[in-house]
Enzyme design. Structure first.
Site, PDB file in Angstrom:
ATOM      1  N   HIS A  46       0.724  -1.303   0.167  1.00 14.92           N
ATOM      2  CA  HIS A  46      -0.248   0.386  -0.748  1.00 14.92           C
ATOM      3  C   HIS A  46       1.012   1.089  -0.158  1.00 14.92           C
ATOM      4  O   HIS A  46       0.199   2.351  -1.014  1.00 14.92           O
ATOM      5  CB  HIS A  46      -0.857   0.048   1.048  1.00 14.92           C
ATOM      6  CG  HIS A  46      -1.904  -0.835   0.727  1.00 14.92           C
ATOM      7  ND1 HIS A  46      -2.748  -1.268   2.425  1.00 14.92           N
ATOM      8  CD2 HIS A  46      -2.721  -1.412  -0.409  1.00 14.92           C
ATOM      9  CE1 HIS A  46      -3.789  -2.499   1.854  1.00 14.92           C
ATOM     10  NE2 HIS A  46      -3.553  -2.317   0.062  1.00 14.92           N
ATOM     11  N   GLU A  82      32.448  15.058  27.269  1.00 15.95           N
ATOM     12  CA  GLU A  82      32.857  14.043  25.937  1.00 15.95           C
ATOM     13  C   GLU A  82      32.951  12.940  26.645  1.00 15.95           C
ATOM     14  O   GLU A  82      33.301  11.818  25.714  1.00 15.95           O
ATOM     15  CB  GLU A  82      33.150  15.158  24.570  1.00 15.95           C
ATOM     16  CG  GLU A  82      34.583  15.883  25.458  1.00 15.95           C
ATOM     17  CD  GLU A  82      35.213  16.224  24.131  1.00 15.95           C
ATOM     18  OE1 GLU A  82      34.864  15.816  23.325  1.00 15.95           O
ATOM     19  OE2 GLU A  82      36.043  17.167  24.541  1.00 15.95           O
ATOM     20  N   ASP A  96      32.874  12.599  20.428  1.00 21.04           N
ATOM     21  CA  ASP A  96      33.739  11.689  21.446  1.00 21.04           C
ATOM     22  C   ASP A  96      32.975  10.439  21.947  1.00 21.04           C
ATOM     23  O   ASP A  96      32.828   9.501  22.534  1.00 21.04           O
ATOM     24  CB  ASP A  96      34.961  12.473  22.048  1.00 21.04           C
ATOM     25  CG  ASP A  96      36.003  12.406  21.008  1.00 21.04           C
ATOM     26  OD1 ASP A  96      36.616  11.904  20.351  1.00 21.04           O
ATOM     27  OD2 ASP A  96      36.400  13.813  21.225  1.00 21.04           O
ATOM     28  N   CYS A 146      27.501  20.214  20.936  1.00 19.41           N
ATOM     29  CA  CYS A 146      28.323  20.649  19.329  1.00 19.41           C
ATOM     30  C   CYS A 146      29.094  19.458  18.290  1.00 19.41           C
ATOM     31  O   CYS A 146      29.484  19.798  17.779  1.00 19.41           O
ATOM     32  CB  CYS A 146      29.714  21.299  20.173  1.00 19.41           C
ATOM     33  SG  CYS A 146      30.754  20.884  21.219  1.00 19.41           S
TER      34      CYS A 146
HETATM   35  C1  PEP Z   1      32.773  15.876  19.798  1.00 17.27           C
HETATM   36  O1  PEP Z   1      33.817  15.455  20.488  1.00 17.27           O
HETATM   37  O2  PEP Z   1      31.823  15.856  19.389  1.00 17.27           O
HETATM   38  C2  PEP Z   1      33.333  17.621  19.625  1.00 17.27           C
HETATM   39  C3  PEP Z   1      32.455  18.434  19.053  1.00 17.27           C
HETATM   40  O3  PEP Z   1      34.838  17.627  19.317  1.00 17.27           O
HETATM   41  P1  PEP Z   1      35.638  17.402  18.165  1.00 17.27           P
HETATM   42  O4  PEP Z   1      35.178  16.533  17.057  1.00 17.27           O
HETATM   43  O5  PEP Z   1      36.093  18.048  18.449  1.00 17.27           O
HETATM   44  O6  PEP Z   1      36.306  15.970  18.845  1.00 17.27           O
HETATM   45 MG    MG Z   2      35.785  15.786  20.754  1.00 14.77          MG
END
Ligand code: PEP
Ligand code: MG
Length: 539
Positions: free
Chosen positions: A188, A428, A452, A499
């Site tokens: 479908h 991280e 990380d 980030c």
């Molecule tokens: C991360 O680890 O997500 C980060 C933003 O730092 P990098 O990628 O520079 O290690």
């Molecule tokens: Mg990092």
């Protein structure tokens, strides 16, 4: 660029960013229910809501003159209201004390298996309808939204499977094509896609990766090909063949999109590696720089940069941002980011070795030099400091002590700087998450490095291509860590930003927002996409 071959289910072509769709995971629902009457009532109410939703889909299909599509939803309504179906569910609840969710799942699956054993393809395709109905009822039972709420403005949807109801709920203006690992010409879904003139490709060999979301893909069902991260040459020839204008000529920011304001209550910042990335257009489009990966002045250089050149770069970026915050992350050298002039000895396990803040302590002169340059530049704009790879409170306290020494010496030299410069910590490592409450007492903000964090949480080398299928930034364990971090930051009332690359995965945005994330930092190329995504997010 990766290329996959498949089978054409609906002809057509598209070039657009990818949206990897993962259906919601229903929570474990094997709990024993005490009040079975109330649970039956819950089921009946959810079933009524599902019937209403199917009725709406039916009417919508009729309004768009698609009787074939309307018939699918009409048939689904009848299946939902089928007495055997509803009785079996209520018997499981009353006799076996099963939860409504578990009763619906089991019943729908047993009906689906019966359909699958039938000879006719048409009857087989009803198995998908059965699962579709179950998913709709369960969504009402759990009061859950489908996560494509945060789908980008225009995209090609890639998924393992897609239910007809899921496609029906997707905003038809946004979806330019579908590529699935599992489906059939008789499904479908194929009927619905054909009704919408949506190019539809079946690619059983596609090894679907969540990080593809946002990458630009091309698909051409006549050639039965899917190109992930399509090259400009292939895109050009596709464009020539079909003479269509794709929504995103490239992933670079489009003027119109970048000028759109960030949705209220959110902040969208930039990840940069070089001050030259700060063009006036990019600056106008963002709410600041979430992370300036300052390693660029060090990596690949044969000589150590001097304080003056560091200061000039930071000052340039701070001034260019005209009052918007510039978060400078102190050098994260080590592991995959090596600086030749440091002559660091090789390590057996560099990702677990002397990197980030550990190296800064080893090379204290270098760290002090960078802190001096950053503090001096803080007199020319709004700068914040960010420390990478923190695993212990002591590392933060030691960094603060070094920062105080540097401030003291600048005062002694009558050099102006921002006395109240904010100091943040990269979250991280799983260790940082587990002590986030303690770190929050000493830090002004957290910035989550999901790249990380995923690597260290899942024990998967982020740079090892062979391990790609194990690297999942949306693994439940990583998601738990992200939630804990947001909670710790919220409890302590400090700033919070994400980030890592997950910050630009639009299928994850609403989940992160629900956890408490309001600030996202992404590469300039993803600013338009993220603005669209955040505009659709509910706080
Ligand atoms: C991360 O680890 O997500 C980060 C933003 O730092 P990098 O990628 O520079 O290690
Ligand atoms: Mg990092």
């Amino acid at each position: 660029m990766r290329v996959y071959s498949g089978k054409c289910l609906v002809e057509g072509a598209a070039i657009a960013p990818i949206f990897v769709y993962r259906p919601p995971q229903w929570e474990d629902c094997q709990t024993v229910v005490a009040d079975t009457q109330q649970e039956c009532e819950r089921y009946r109410s959810a079933s009524e809501k599902a019937a209403k939703a199917l009725q709406e889909r039916y009417t919508k299909a009729l309004q768009s003159n698609s009787e074939e599509q309307a018939a699918i939803f009409e048939a689904q309504q009848m299946m939902l209201e089928d007495e055997d179906f509803s009785e079996q569910i209520q018997t499981l609840i009353t006799e076996d004390h099963r939860s409504a969710v578990s009763a619906v799942m089991e019943t729908a699956e047993s009906f689906a298996q019966i359909f699958l054993q039938m000879d006719s393809d048409i009857m087989k395709s009803k198995a998908a309808d059965m699962r579709d109905i179950a998913s709709l009822v369960i969504r009402f039972l759990q009061d859950r939204q489908l996560i494509f709420d945060s789908m980008p403005a225009q995209c090609i949807v890639l998924a393992e499977r897609l239910l007809p109801g899921e496609l029906a709920e997707m905003d038809s203006r946004k979806v330019l094509g579908i590529v699935l690992k599992e489906s059939s010409a008789h499904s479908h879904l194929a009927v619905l896609a054909a009704g919408r003139k949506l190019p539809f490709l079946l690619c059983p060999d596609m090894d679907l990766q969540d990080y593809w979301t946002g990458q630009v893909a091309g698909m051409d069902s006549a050639q039965t090909k899917l190109w992930i991260d399509i090259s400009p040459e292939t895109a050009e020839s596709l464009r020539r063949n079909y003479q269509f204008t794709e929504p995103f000529a490239s992933t670079l920011p489009q003027k119109q999109d970048t000028q759109m304001a960030t949705a209220e209550g959110f902040k969208l910042c930039l990840n940069i590696g070089h001050p030259k990335e700060l063009t006036s257009e990019v600056i106008a489009a963002c709410d600041g720089v979430g992370v300036f990966r300052s390693e660029f002045q060090f990596i690949g250089k044969s000589q150590e940069p001097d304080e003056e050149s560091l200061f000039e770069d930071y000052r340039y970026a701070a001034e260019a941002l005209k009052g918007k915050t510039l978060v400078i992350r102190t050098i994260d050298i080590g592991a995959d980011k090596q600086a030749a002039f440091l002559h660091l000895p090789p390590e057996e396990n560099p990702a677990l070795g002397c990197r980030g803040i550990r190296l800064c302590f080893e090379k204290k002169d270098l760290f002090v030099k960078q802190l001096r340059a950053i503090l001096r530049a803080s007199a020319y704009g709004k700068i914040a400091l960010l420390l990478p790879m923190i695993c212990q409170v002591d590392e933060l306290l030691r960094s603060k002590a070094i920062l105080e020494e540097v401030k003291k010496s600048l005062r002694g030299e009558d050099i102006p700087f921002d006395e109240n410069i904010a100091l943040g910590v990269m979250i991280e490592t799983p260790a940082a998450v587990l002590i986030a409450d303690e770190l929050a007492r000493e830090a002004d903000f957290f910035s989550v490095g999901s790249n990380d964090l995923t690597q260290y949480c899942l024990a998967v080398d982020r740079d090892n291509r062979q391990m790609e299928s194990y690297y999942n930034a949306q693994h439940p364990a990583v998601m738990k860590l992200l939630k804990m971090t947001a909670q710790a930051a919220t409890d302590a009332g400090i700033g919070l930003c994400i980030c890592g690359e997950l910050a630009r995965v639009s299928s994850a945005t609403q989940i992160l927002v629900d956890m408490g994330y309001r600030q996202f930092s992404v590469s300039p190329a993803f600013i338009p996409l993220m603005k669209e995504t955040l505009a659709l997010c509910k706080r």
